[in-house]
Write a protein that holds these residues in place. Sequence first.
Motif, short mmCIF file in Angstrom:
data_model
loop_
_atom_site.label_atom_id
_atom_site.label_comp_id
_atom_site.label_asym_id
_atom_site.label_seq_id
_atom_site.Cartn_x
_atom_site.Cartn_y
_atom_site.Cartn_z
N LEU A 72 7.83 -9.21 1.69
CA LEU A 72 7.48 -9.65 0.15
C LEU A 72 7.00 -11.08 -0.14
O LEU A 72 5.74 -11.18 -0.77
CB LEU A 72 9.11 -9.79 -0.58
N LEU A 73 7.31 -12.08 0.69
CA LEU A 73 6.60 -13.35 0.79
C LEU A 73 5.29 -13.24 1.34
O LEU A 73 4.38 -13.89 0.56
CB LEU A 73 7.33 -14.16 1.71
N TYR A 74 4.92 -12.42 2.56
CA TYR A 74 3.70 -12.39 3.11
C TYR A 74 2.67 -11.60 2.04
O TYR A 74 1.69 -11.97 2.01
CB TYR A 74 3.88 -11.44 4.25
N ARG A 75 3.01 -10.65 1.38
CA ARG A 75 2.08 -9.94 0.37
C ARG A 75 1.84 -10.92 -1.05
O ARG A 75 0.77 -10.89 -1.34
CB ARG A 75 2.84 -8.55 -0.16
N HIS A 76 2.75 -11.60 -1.18
CA HIS A 76 2.58 -12.64 -2.35
C HIS A 76 1.66 -13.87 -1.88
O HIS A 76 0.59 -14.15 -2.48
CB HIS A 76 3.63 -13.12 -2.99
N ILE A 77 2.00 -14.33 -0.68
CA ILE A 77 1.00 -15.39 -0.56
C ILE A 77 -0.26 -14.91 0.31
O ILE A 77 -1.19 -15.75 0.01
CB ILE A 77 1.95 -16.33 0.98
N GLU A 86 -9.72 -18.08 1.20
CA GLU A 86 -9.17 -18.74 2.45
C GLU A 86 -8.44 -17.78 3.34
O GLU A 86 -8.22 -16.58 2.73
CB GLU A 86 -8.08 -19.73 2.37
N ARG A 87 -8.60 -17.75 4.47
CA ARG A 87 -8.09 -16.88 5.58
C ARG A 87 -6.50 -16.73 5.42
O ARG A 87 -5.62 -17.73 5.52
CB ARG A 87 -8.44 -17.26 7.09
N PRO A 88 -5.96 -15.57 5.07
CA PRO A 88 -4.39 -15.56 4.87
C PRO A 88 -3.85 -15.37 6.20
O PRO A 88 -4.60 -15.19 7.18
CB PRO A 88 -4.39 -14.08 4.29
N PRO A 89 -2.75 -15.68 6.16
CA PRO A 89 -1.79 -15.50 7.57
C PRO A 89 -1.80 -14.30 8.02
O PRO A 89 -1.97 -13.26 7.15
CB PRO A 89 -0.44 -15.95 6.96
N ALA A 90 -1.76 -14.17 9.32
CA ALA A 90 -1.72 -12.97 10.07
C ALA A 90 -0.68 -11.90 9.75
O ALA A 90 -0.96 -10.69 9.53
CB ALA A 90 -1.79 -13.10 11.46
N ASP A 91 0.34 -12.35 9.40
CA ASP A 91 1.46 -11.64 9.24
C ASP A 91 2.63 -12.30 8.90
O ASP A 91 2.72 -13.46 8.59
CB ASP A 91 2.14 -10.72 10.61
N GLU A 94 4.07 -15.09 10.80
CA GLU A 94 3.67 -16.52 10.73
C GLU A 94 3.72 -17.32 9.38
O GLU A 94 4.05 -18.55 9.45
CB GLU A 94 1.89 -16.26 10.63
N ILE A 95 4.24 -16.31 8.56
CA ILE A 95 4.42 -16.73 6.94
C ILE A 95 5.87 -17.73 7.19
O ILE A 95 6.21 -18.97 6.90
CB ILE A 95 4.59 -15.77 5.83
N ILE A 96 6.82 -16.81 7.83
CA ILE A 96 8.05 -17.57 8.04
C ILE A 96 8.23 -18.68 8.89
O ILE A 96 8.75 -19.52 8.58
CB ILE A 96 9.06 -16.48 8.55
N ASP A 97 7.52 -18.68 10.04
CA ASP A 97 7.29 -19.85 10.84
C ASP A 97 6.75 -21.11 10.22
O ASP A 97 7.13 -22.06 10.61
CB ASP A 97 6.83 -19.29 12.23
N GLU A 134 7.26 -31.05 4.06
CA GLU A 134 8.01 -30.68 5.09
C GLU A 134 8.57 -29.29 5.03
O GLU A 134 8.23 -28.47 3.90
CB GLU A 134 9.48 -31.52 5.04
N GLN A 135 8.91 -28.45 6.21
CA GLN A 135 9.45 -27.28 6.05
C GLN A 135 10.81 -27.14 5.50
O GLN A 135 11.40 -28.03 5.40
CB GLN A 135 9.50 -26.60 7.66
N ILE A 136 11.13 -26.05 4.97
CA ILE A 136 12.29 -25.74 4.40
C ILE A 136 13.50 -25.37 5.11
O ILE A 136 13.60 -24.78 5.98
CB ILE A 136 12.23 -24.37 3.54
N SER A 137 14.42 -26.70 5.08
CA SER A 137 15.82 -26.49 5.80
C SER A 137 16.78 -25.83 5.18
O SER A 137 16.77 -25.42 3.91
CB SER A 137 16.17 -28.11 6.00
#
Length: 280
Positions: A72-77, A86-91, A94-97, A134-137
Amino acid sequence: LADMIKRCFMPYSNVAVKIAAIDKRCCFSVKDASFGIIGFEEGSDITSPIHLDEYLVFENNSENAEQFFGDLLYRHIREIFSDEGERPPADRREIIDSLFARSTSFSEYVKASEGIPRDAINILGIAVQQSGTEQISMDIVRSSARTWYNRSKASVIKSEQNAVPFLNWIIQEVIGGRKARAFLVETTVNSKLLDYLYDERLLHIIKENISGSDQPGKRYIAYSIDFGCYVDLLRTKMNPTGLLEDGDGGEVPTTDYRSIRRAILDVEKFNDSEFCEVPA
């Protein structure tokens, strides 16, 4: 409407009819003395439903839930990146990391979403604002879930009489008294307040038609309490240690419950409690 759908579409083999509906809130057929059955019958005209609540809830299958919300996040982003040229994330990995500091932070995010996509999107939006660059903790996930709960859910149910006291009573009985996050209610129970809290996404159905070997013939529905209701208790002595109290303090058994008496909540006792403002 159901009868019109049945007459107009269902006779044709090249047309597929799919209906998304809220369980127990829809009536697809009625019996009429003159016309017989109006509408369509589940199991006869249309197959039994797939329960998305059971599929997307983290406790039922964490892998399915994490994969769904990751996609869900990957498709939105991906769409946002494409619109910006811009070049979207690969999968989704990559979004989660890139978004979350640890895998446990993402798991907590999925758990906080309670299987509801719109809650997931809104919690993430708040989390991104709080984390900045920062990344989400884990702490930000919990803080964002609390903010979203107070903003979209807690304030809404104040307009319904006894809704807030009923929710507080459930929290006291289940979390305070049993150190659990979920409870069972007999399928025959009819409670408007219970249905209202379910509609407003403060309670979530985990499993339906649960049986107990020590109580043959009785069937139960398992409800979980929304993450936002107990997020403030996670680091206190009232921290729920399991989903359902099954004698060992563990999670819900994957098969028939061996002993479920302690998990059953008698909702009628609310009327006699000190929480009740006006008895139903």
